[in-house]
Structures are given as C-alpha cells and as structure tokens.
Design a protein around this motif. Structure first.
Motif, PDB file in Angstrom:
ATOM      1  N   ARG A  57       0.768  -1.169   0.200  1.00  0.00           N
ATOM      2  CA  ARG A  57      -0.120   0.078   0.064  1.00  0.00           C
ATOM      3  C   ARG A  57       0.565   1.345   0.141  1.00  0.00           C
ATOM      4  O   ARG A  57       0.478   2.162  -0.605  1.00  0.00           O
ATOM      5  CB  ARG A  57      -0.806   0.168   1.307  1.00  0.00           C
ATOM      6  CG  ARG A  57      -1.945  -1.122   1.022  1.00  0.00           C
ATOM      7  CD  ARG A  57      -3.170  -0.832   2.115  1.00  0.00           C
ATOM      8  NE  ARG A  57      -2.709  -0.187   3.411  1.00  0.00           N
ATOM      9  CZ  ARG A  57      -2.876  -1.181   4.381  1.00  0.00           C
ATOM     10  NH1 ARG A  57      -2.981  -2.464   4.147  1.00  0.00           N
ATOM     11  NH2 ARG A  57      -2.569  -0.855   5.507  1.00  0.00           N
ATOM     12  N   GLU A  58       1.787   1.283   0.624  1.00  0.00           N
ATOM     13  CA  GLU A  58       2.816   2.320   0.699  1.00  0.00           C
ATOM     14  C   GLU A  58       3.638   2.760  -0.512  1.00  0.00           C
ATOM     15  O   GLU A  58       3.703   3.528  -0.916  1.00  0.00           O
ATOM     16  CB  GLU A  58       3.752   2.297   2.007  1.00  0.00           C
ATOM     17  CG  GLU A  58       3.194   2.246   3.118  1.00  0.00           C
ATOM     18  CD  GLU A  58       4.437   2.071   4.189  1.00  0.00           C
ATOM     19  OE1 GLU A  58       5.491   1.464   4.015  1.00  0.00           O
ATOM     20  OE2 GLU A  58       4.151   2.478   5.435  1.00  0.00           O
ATOM     21  N   ALA A  61       0.948   3.784  -2.872  1.00  0.00           N
ATOM     22  CA  ALA A  61       0.579   5.316  -2.667  1.00  0.00           C
ATOM     23  C   ALA A  61       1.701   6.348  -3.084  1.00  0.00           C
ATOM     24  O   ALA A  61       1.392   7.415  -3.500  1.00  0.00           O
ATOM     25  CB  ALA A  61       0.335   5.574  -1.065  1.00  0.00           C
ATOM     26  N   ASP A 188      -4.713   4.652  -0.447  1.00  0.00           N
ATOM     27  CA  ASP A 188      -3.546   3.979  -0.789  1.00  0.00           C
ATOM     28  C   ASP A 188      -3.980   2.294  -0.772  1.00  0.00           C
ATOM     29  O   ASP A 188      -3.329   1.891  -1.641  1.00  0.00           O
ATOM     30  CB  ASP A 188      -2.752   3.530   0.593  1.00  0.00           C
ATOM     31  CG  ASP A 188      -3.503   3.201   1.791  1.00  0.00           C
ATOM     32  OD1 ASP A 188      -4.646   3.016   1.978  1.00  0.00           O
ATOM     33  OD2 ASP A 188      -2.706   2.880   2.858  1.00  0.00           O
TER      34      ASP A 188
END
Length: 576
Positions: A57-58, A61, A188
């Motif tokens: 997710r990071e 994002a 995200d």
C-alpha cells in the motif's frame, strides 16, 4: 430506466458494454497504439484491496502521488474538461444508467452544477437531450482525468472506474455506484489494486514484463514528448528522405502533421490554429516573417545530439530531433528553448540528475556519439607529454555561420590552436561529412600539417576524445561529447554547452554555473525528441542508446547512391 423531467419521459433503456482500462496506459501516436498494461485479476484485487500488505500500500501510494504530481494516468493526453469548482461529476456506463444517475443527482442537489462525463460517444449523443432538459453539462468522449476530478465536489462512479481512482488520490469524495462499494478502502488500498495487484505491465520496447514504476517513468517521458510536439500542424522544408522519420517523431493522438510547401503550409497552420515546424536550415527565405504576419507560431527543427547510426549528409534519416519555438539552439543572438531550459529549476531535479549521471555512464561505456557507436579499434595515443585534438567542421554549417566567433574556417582554427598550444602534439580530425565529399570545409593534409602534427580519420570521436588531454572546437558537438568523457574542452565559438563553467571559452560569455549532469539532463533528456527505429515509437534516450549499440541496418539504395556521389565529388576535389 428513463428520466422524467417536467412531466416528460426522456431517454431509453439502452445500456452499453463497458471495458475497464488500466490507469497506466499509453497514448496513441498516430496509427501506432502501444500496449503497456493489461488488467489481471482486477475484480479480485478490488475485493481484497483493504487487506493488502502495508508495504504494498505504501509503494502504491508513493506511485499514486507521482501520478498526481505529473498528471499521469488515464487518457492524460486528452483535452481538458474545464470543470468549474463545486460540480457533481457523474460517470455513467450507458444511457439508461446516465438517466438514473442524473435523476438521483437532481434529487440530492442543492443547486450544484451537474456534469456528465460520457467517454463512449456512441450513446453519449442520446444523453444530450436529458442533460439539456436537466440543465446539466454533458462531456462526450475522453478527457484528461485530472481535469475531470480536480474541481469536482463529488464524483459518482463505479468501483472499477479509473476516474474514481484519480478522485480518491487527490481526496475528492466518491459515491460508489454498482454492486461494489469501496467506501471502506483508503486511497492507498485503492492505489494498490488499481496500480499493482490488478495489472500486469510490459515494456513496449523490449516486450518484457516490467514494474508499474517503469511504465510511470515512460509515461512521464511520453507526456513531455507530447507537450513539446503539441499543436504542430504542418512541417515545411523537410527533405523527402527524412519525412517518414519526422512524421513518426511528431505523431500525436490526433495524427501526424502534414508535409507542405511554403504557402500551403502557412495556410494549413493558420486555419488550424497550429504550429508550423520547419527545418531550420531549409526554411524558405522570409518564411519566419510571413509566419509572424500570419499569426502562426514557427518551431525550428534540427537534428538531435544523438542522431543516428550514420550521417545525415549520407541520407540516413534522423532518430532524434530538436524542436524550438524561440530560435535555433546554435544562434547565440537568441534565447532558445534550450537556453531557457538550462537556466530553469527543471534541470536541477535530483531524480533527473541521477538519471543523467546514469546516461553519461552508459554513453561512455558504449562509446556512443552523435552518429552511433564507435566500433573502430582503440586509438594509439602519440608518445607525447601533451596531446590535443582539433575538430574540423563543415565551414558553411549554420552553427559556424551564427556562432563562429570570428574564426575563418578550419585552417584558421588550427592556427589559433597552435598559437595557444605551441608545445603540444596537435591532432586534426576532419568532419566526416567533409571527408565523405558531401559538404564544404576540406583542408588539404599538407596545409593542415603546417599547424598540426597528425591528421586522424579514425577511430570515432568517442575514442579519440577519451585518449587526448584536451579538445579544441569551434562550435562542434564533439566538444559536448568530450565533456561526457571527462576531457577538458576549449571552445573558440559559441556552442550551446559553452559559458556554463564546464569549458574554457575564448569567445562565449559566461551564462552561469551548471554541472555536467544538469547539462545532460537538459540537452539529452528534456530537450530532444527521440524515435525508436524498431517500434517507430517515441522513446527515451536510453532506449535509443541501446539501439545504437546494435548492428545498424544495411544502407538503402538512396544512401548507397549518396555515398557514391560523395566519393566522386571527393575524387574530383582531390584532382583539382
């Protein structure tokens, strides 16, 4: 479902089949439509996006922020929507759903403007009536997704609509419609589904699988390419043998520019409100004045600094061009787009500078210069304390005429170098176009040797420049190639790379301080246009460097005839 407005039933129950497309997709370039991505288990990725690992997710994002910063994704090449702030944006997938969305939006509305974005123009026309009756604005066809969402108060869309993703990335509220509700997923998690888990990526130049970040970087290059070629409607003064290459390099989502003569070219550019691009040294006399009087922007075209695997004078088509709306880069009397670029913050971006450093290393390792890869044997340096190289030029070349700094030809340049370097061993390299008999500037060897110690015709410039202690040039690109190889350069004229603190300049004034990576970032990455000879797609410089290290194709009939013509001209010159 139909819409009832003012007692009138509007619309029909027709629906449209919809194919969701990846967020990261390629623009068309004329008839060429490169494929860089395809959906893969996309529905499953959406269903499971809330459970995606934190690291993924990071990563997603960070990539989504890059897309927002550089306005990439979706049909980023399409026209802007021009939404006014505070509008409600509807994204139906058919006429029936469009009517239902419009009816629901009107019921919830407290006076906000309603905008219907209908990418499929086939059914969008049937939605015109309901939209007009409701006082809503209909936008048929594709639009830049950022221009759709940046001013929207709310977006109503399906969960697998990339426009909804764009809205979520920049924090615009999304009302999810259809069977899937993603209101519990953060931006995200959505990015992880739309950019990573649900998509497979392919490098369009190698055909190999690649990462989402690789495609985002390529799309950023393609966006810059489209920005540089935007509005070019017609080309003037393009020799027939290079027209296909120019057409391919300037192709846009709306097609390729026309090739025309003077009057028709101006008329086409004026009627379309577009730009006329002309080969700088082949523009008809007074064309710039006529263009200005007609209100037509003129962009001057020239060979790029990594040109091709062969000489332009040998009728080898270019694989790189520069396009400058302000003036020729070799004319010191004007502030060209290149000059402005080199003084801008753009060339000081840390990511771009790191890329430029990698490109410099690649050019050094591959021995690639303007005319391809140097495949000759290594140069044996003379046994001398100091060896300098003087690079000859075509004496009627535009860069010499505009930026020659008062030097009167190649022999005068040699005399000046000898005066500066009385004890050095001086090597003289004639220009390859002159050696091939195609251009002016030849100096007999016996005349050269009154100032120089040796005439060197091989190896290529990359190897020569790396073997000497200094390179003296008038305006030749050889000085730039020497800088790339860490060799000191003395300029006697006004080349674009002089005046930045990287060269010893005998004529050019100071223009400020610039590091070599910044110069390369501007001159080789941001300024030129490149064409991949294999796919005929616009490409980054790194791809062209790789192609130039491969075996060049055999010369065509026109190039062979041109080579024969050059040999005959050279023979006649020698006998004379």
């Amino acid at each position: 479902m139909s819409l009832i407005l003012g007692g009138r039933r509007v619309g029909s129950p027709r629906t449209a089949a919809v194919t969701t497309q990846p967020v990261l997709r390629a623009p068309p370039f004329g008839r060429r439509r490169p494929v860089v991505s395809r959906l893969r288990d996309f529905d499953r990725a959406l269903d499971e996006c809330a459970m995606a690992p934190l690291a993924e997710r990071e990563r997603a994002a960070a990539l989504a922020r890059k897309l927002a910063d550089e306005r990439l994704g979706g049909a980023f090449w399409a026209p802007c929507a021009g939404l006014k702030p505070g509008a409600i944006l509807l994204r139906p997938r058919g006429l029936s759903e469009g009517c239902a969305m419009l009816s629901a939006a009107l019921a919830r509305s407290s006076g906000e403007a309603i905008v219907i974005s209908a990418p499929d123009t086939h059914w969008a026309a049937s939605l015109r009536g309901p939209a007009d009756v409701a006082g809503a604005r209909l936008i048929p066809g594709e639009r830049d997704p950022w221009s759709l969402v940046e001013n929207a108060r709310q977006v109503v869309a399906h969960a697998d609509d990339p426009v909804a993703f764009h809205a979520a990335v920049i924090g615009r509220p999304v009302r999810w419609t259809g069977p899937r509700d993603l209101s519990g997923c953060g931006a995200d998690a959505l990015a992880q589904a739309f950019l990573l888990a649900g998509v497979a990526y392919r490098d369009p130049f190698s055909g190999e699988p690649c990462q989402a970040e690789d495609i985002a970087a390529l799309l950023a290059d393609w966006r810059r390419h489209l920005d540089r070629t935007r509005g070019v409607a017609v080309c003037v003064g393009i020799a027939p043998w290079k027209r296909q290459a120019v057409s391919d390099m300037l192709a846009s989502p709306t097609g390729a520019p026309a090739m025309a003569r003077r009057r028709r070219g101006l008329a086409l550019a004026r009627s379309s409100g577009g730009v006329a691009a002309g080969w700088a040294t082949r523009l008809p006399n007074g064309f710039d004045v006529d263009a200005a009087q007609a209100g037509v922007v003129l962009a001057r075209m020239e060979d790029g600094f990594l040109r091709s695997a062969g000489l332009g004078a040998g009728l080898v088509p270019p694989l790189s061009l520069t396009l400058d709306r302000l003036g020729a880069h070799y004319d010191p009397a004007v502030a060209s787009e290149l000059t402005r670029l080199l003084t801008s913050p753009a060339v000081r971006d840390p990511v771009l500078l790191a890329r430029a450093e990698r490109l410099i290393e690649r050019l050094r390792d591959a021995a690639v210069g303007k005319y391809g890869q140097d495949r000759s044997a290594p140069f044996v340096r003379p046994d001398a304390a100091r060896v300098v190289l003087v690079v000859g030029q075509v004496e009627d070349d535009a860069s010499v005429r505009f930026g020659g700094g008062g030097v009167r030809g190649n022999l005068d340049l040699l005399a000046r170098v000898r005066a500066i370097e009385p004890k050095a061993t001086i090597l003289y390299r004639p220009h390859p176009d002159v050696e091939a008999g195609h251009r002016r500037g030849g100096v007999p060897d016996h005349a050269v040797l009154t100032h120089a110690d040796q005439v060197v015709r091989a190896p290529g410039l990359p190897s020569l420049a790396a073997a000497v202690d200094a390179v003296h040039v008038l305006t030749s690109l050889a000085g730039f190639e020497a800088l790339l190889r860490g060799t000191p350069v003395v300029t006697h004229g006004h080349p674009f790379y002089a005046g930045w603190g990287l060269t010893t300049d005998l004529a050019a004034p100071s223009r400020g301080e610039l590091g070599l990576p910044a110069l390369v970032a501007g001159a080789l990455i941001l300024y030129p246009l490149y064409l991949d000879p294999k796919t005929r797609l616009p490409c980054p410089p790194e791809v062209l460097v790789d192609r130039l290290t491969q075996a060049p194709p055999p010369p065509g009939a026109l190039a062979r005839l041109r080579a024969l013509q050059g040999r005959l001209a050279k023979s006649l010159e020698t006998r004379g």
